[in-house]
Design an enzyme around this catalytic site. Structure first.
Site, PDB file in Angstrom:
ATOM      1  N   VAL A   1      67.399 -77.239  45.070  1.00  8.66           N
ATOM      2  CA  VAL A   1      66.910 -78.103  46.148  1.00  8.66           C
ATOM      3  C   VAL A   1      67.621 -79.451  46.149  1.00  8.66           C
ATOM      4  O   VAL A   1      68.039 -79.948  47.204  1.00  8.66           O
ATOM      5  CB  VAL A   1      65.385 -78.302  46.020  1.00  8.66           C
ATOM      6  CG1 VAL A   1      64.876 -79.224  47.127  1.00  8.66           C
ATOM      7  CG2 VAL A   1      64.668 -76.960  46.074  1.00  8.66           C
TER       8      VAL A   1
ATOM      9  N   LEU B   1      66.302 -74.909  37.311  1.00  6.01           N
ATOM     10  CA  LEU B   1      66.979 -74.129  38.345  1.00  6.01           C
ATOM     11  C   LEU B   1      66.421 -74.440  39.733  1.00  6.01           C
ATOM     12  O   LEU B   1      67.178 -74.526  40.711  1.00  6.01           O
ATOM     13  CB  LEU B   1      66.845 -72.636  38.040  1.00  6.01           C
ATOM     14  CG  LEU B   1      67.619 -72.135  36.820  1.00  6.01           C
ATOM     15  CD1 LEU B   1      67.351 -70.657  36.587  1.00  6.01           C
ATOM     16  CD2 LEU B   1      69.114 -72.383  36.991  1.00  6.01           C
ATOM     17  N   HIS B   2      65.106 -74.614  39.845  1.00 12.32           N
ATOM     18  CA  HIS B   2      64.523 -74.980  41.140  1.00 12.32           C
ATOM     19  C   HIS B   2      65.022 -76.348  41.596  1.00 12.32           C
ATOM     20  O   HIS B   2      65.321 -76.544  42.787  1.00 12.32           O
ATOM     21  CB  HIS B   2      62.992 -74.986  41.044  1.00 12.32           C
ATOM     22  CG  HIS B   2      62.370 -73.635  41.199  1.00 12.32           C
ATOM     23  ND1 HIS B   2      62.326 -72.719  40.180  1.00 12.32           N
ATOM     24  CD2 HIS B   2      61.761 -73.041  42.266  1.00 12.32           C
ATOM     25  CE1 HIS B   2      61.713 -71.625  40.600  1.00 12.32           C
ATOM     26  NE2 HIS B   2      61.365 -71.789  41.860  1.00 12.32           N
ATOM     27  N   GLU B   3      65.104 -77.284  40.672  1.00 10.27           N
ATOM     28  CA  GLU B   3      65.582 -78.618  41.038  1.00 10.27           C
ATOM     29  C   GLU B   3      67.041 -78.570  41.474  1.00 10.27           C
ATOM     30  O   GLU B   3      67.434 -79.256  42.434  1.00 10.27           O
ATOM     31  CB  GLU B   3      65.405 -79.566  39.854  1.00 10.27           C
ATOM     32  CG  GLU B   3      65.806 -81.003  40.136  1.00 10.27           C
ATOM     33  CD  GLU B   3      64.911 -81.670  41.168  1.00 10.27           C
ATOM     34  OE1 GLU B   3      65.396 -82.604  41.842  1.00 10.27           O
ATOM     35  OE2 GLU B   3      63.735 -81.255  41.312  1.00 10.27           O
TER      36      GLU B   3
ATOM     37  N   SER C   1      63.031 -72.590  34.434  1.00  8.97           N
ATOM     38  CA  SER C   1      62.745 -72.336  35.848  1.00  8.97           C
ATOM     39  C   SER C   1      62.711 -73.629  36.653  1.00  8.97           C
ATOM     40  O   SER C   1      63.217 -73.686  37.785  1.00  8.97           O
ATOM     41  CB  SER C   1      61.410 -71.596  35.971  1.00  8.97           C
ATOM     42  OG  SER C   1      61.069 -71.391  37.322  1.00  8.97           O
TER      43      SER C   1
END
Length: 538
Positions: free
Chosen positions: A468, A463-465, A460
């Site tokens: 953004v 994927l967030h990095e 997770s």
């Protein structure tokens, strides 16, 4: 039993009249002697009714204070008719109180009113706690205070909106969302339109695998190649083109969704082959699985899955009977309203605060705290609007158009008492994907629960990095660290929940770290890093 005010009609009529219960009010007889007598008669009747009502109210009040069910549960006439339930205890006391009350039992409650309103009547009858004391505060209903908080919240925020508009005017600019750079983002559009080629490639691989043309190992390698290429290709396009941040974010967001769907499609079909083909079929496993969900993939199933508001593939889904057109139109209108509200909050509040702020790691501590707190309120509103617009409205719109039946896109995450509970409730499509394709496979392969949770958060965080850092074209790992730091918060809130049972301490910690501190801080960090990158490029 008949009142003395009716003497003007003669005693004969009253002698044969049946005795009425004291608590029933009869219409007083019409007095004789002109209009003055009529007025006097009705005034006497009115006084009796007022006295009876006051006595009943006093009985209820004193009965509630003393806990006397007989005093609070029945009218005074009933208590006067039963000596065992009367506070006086005998008929002499009733006669005395009736005489003192002036109207003795007339209209019901004369005896009780005489006793209640005497100065000798006791007021303090038992030991009781204050409603807001520590022993009684959770036994009270605080609905009125909750309503007060809502009214104050609406009033304060309305004043702030009016003050902001009077001081700065309307700051919405079309150039903030669409400018000349947006017209140069056509490579991103072409990249987005080419993404469906990867699901078609995955479908071809599965057809070959189900027909025994290729082995499972070869199919797995091909799926890894397709899914990796699908996520790397948009990243390279975004980094190559000098695109706007919003355009890059939309492309990489769609690419991540397609990647999650590809992984689920490959993993699920691999498991179906393991259960249905060759000697690996296990009867006790098949008995617990619906046979309709063990069919080879079809092109129609794949197309429906790629468009459906879910990340977990299965050959069939629960479907609704029809599309509610009126309901669908209302949801679309609400979605447009909340999308516009998000734009208003960003341009009117968040953007001016961020532009006039300093880097939180380079300025003073108090200045950083003041900026984060100033940014926290509009950030909370923006985040709630985003959640409602996407998870409730947009996903429901897709589900209604496709007649997708399972619409549990979120649970009551706002009541979460631990960070772990929040992550299990706020984003159900991603949570189901993580549990199905990461957590349980790790557990089946002998990995401990703690390591499985760590791997889930690691995926997770990556994927967030990507979502953004790639559109912003900076690699600072702020989003990655923000997700990985949830693990110690999970341990902390779980400890607090076990130590202080049924408390909302963990819920307060969640709201503070997510909406008051975490998100505003990440927003400031990424904004200033992007501005520094742009200045260096110039």
């Amino acid at each position: 039993m008949v009142g003395s005010d009716g003497d003007g009609d003669g005693g004969g009529g009253e002698a044969h009249a049946p005795a009425a219960p004291a608590h029933h009010h009869r219409r007083p007889p019409r007095p004789r002697g002109g209009s003055g007598a009529i007025v006097e008669g009705f005034a006497a009747a009115l006084r009796r009714r007022i006295r009876s009502g006051a006595a009943a109210a006093a009985r209820a009040s004193f009965g509630g204070d003393s806990g006397d069910e007989a005093a609070s549960g029945e009218p005074s006439s009933s208590s006067s008719s039963s000596p065992s339930r009367r506070r006086g205890g005998d008929s002499n006391g009733a006669e005395a109180s009736s005489a003192a009350g002036g109207g003795g039992g007339r209209g019901g409650g004369g005896d009780f009113s005489a006793f209640t309103f005497r100065a000798a009547a006791p007021v303090h009858r038992k030991a009781k706690e204050s409603p807001l004391s520590s022993d009684a505060i959770f036994k009270q209903s605080h609905a009125g205070l909750f309503n007060l908080c809502i009214v104050v919240l609406v009033a304060v925020n309305s004043r702030l909106i009016i003050e902001n508009l009077m001081k700065y005017g309307l700051l919405i600019r079309a150039g903030f969302w669409f400018n000349d750079k947006s017209l140069r983002d056509w490579p991103l559009l072409m990249c987005c339109l080419s993404l469906p080629a990867f699901p078609l490639g995955a479908f071809a691989v599965e057809k070959l695998a189900f027909n025994n043309v290729i082995t499972d190992a070869v199919a797995t390698c091909l799926h890894i190649f397709l899914s990796t290429t699908e996520i790397v290709y948009p990243v390279l396009v975004i980094l190559k083109c000098d695109s706007a941040v919003l355009s890059g974010f939309l492309l990489i967001f769609i690419a991540c969704i397609v990647w999650l769907k590809l992984v689920s499609f490959a993993h699920t079909n691999h498991d179906i082959r393991q259960l249905t083909m060759g000697g690996k079929k296990v009867d006790n496993e098949l008995s617990t699985v619906d046979m309709d969900n063990l069919q080879p993939p079809t092109l129609g199933n794949l197309i429906y899955f790629m468009m459906a508001p879910t990340l977990c593939y299965q050959p069939s889904y629960p479907r609704t009977s029809c599309v509610r057109k009126g309901w669908l139109i209302r949801q679309i209108i609400l979605y447009l309203i909340f999308t516009g509200l998000q734009g208003f909050i960003i341009e009117q509040y968040i953007n001016p605060i961020v532009v006039n702020s300093q880097h939180p790691l380079k300025g003073g501590l108090l200045n950083a705290v003041e900026t984060v707190l100033k940014l926290s309120l509009p950030n909370v509103y923006l985040w709630l609007c985003m959640f409602y617009a996407f998870f409730h409205l947009w996903l429901s719109i897709l589900a209604e158009i496709l007649r997708f039946g399972d619409r549990e896109f979120y649970k009551d995450w706002w009541n979460a008492k631990t960070i772990d509970e929040y992550w299990r409730k706020w984003n159900m499509p991603v949570h189901k994907w993580v549990v199905r394709h990461i957590y349980f496979p790790c557990m089946r392969n002998g990995i401990s629960k703690e390591v499985a949770v760590l791997i889930s958060f690691l995926v997770s965080a990556v994927l967030h990095e990507i979502c953004v850092a790639v559109p912003c074209r900076i690699l600072k790992f702020w989003a990655f660290l923000g997700i990985m730091l949830q693990i110690p918060l999970i341990v902390l809130t779980a400890y607090l929940k076990s130590k202080f049972r049924d408390t909302m301490v963990g819920n307060m910690i969640f709201w503070f770290f997510f909406c008051i501190y975490g998100q505003p801080m990440c927003l400031l960090l990424y904004y200033h890093d992007v501005m520094n990158r742009i200045e260096k490029a110039r």
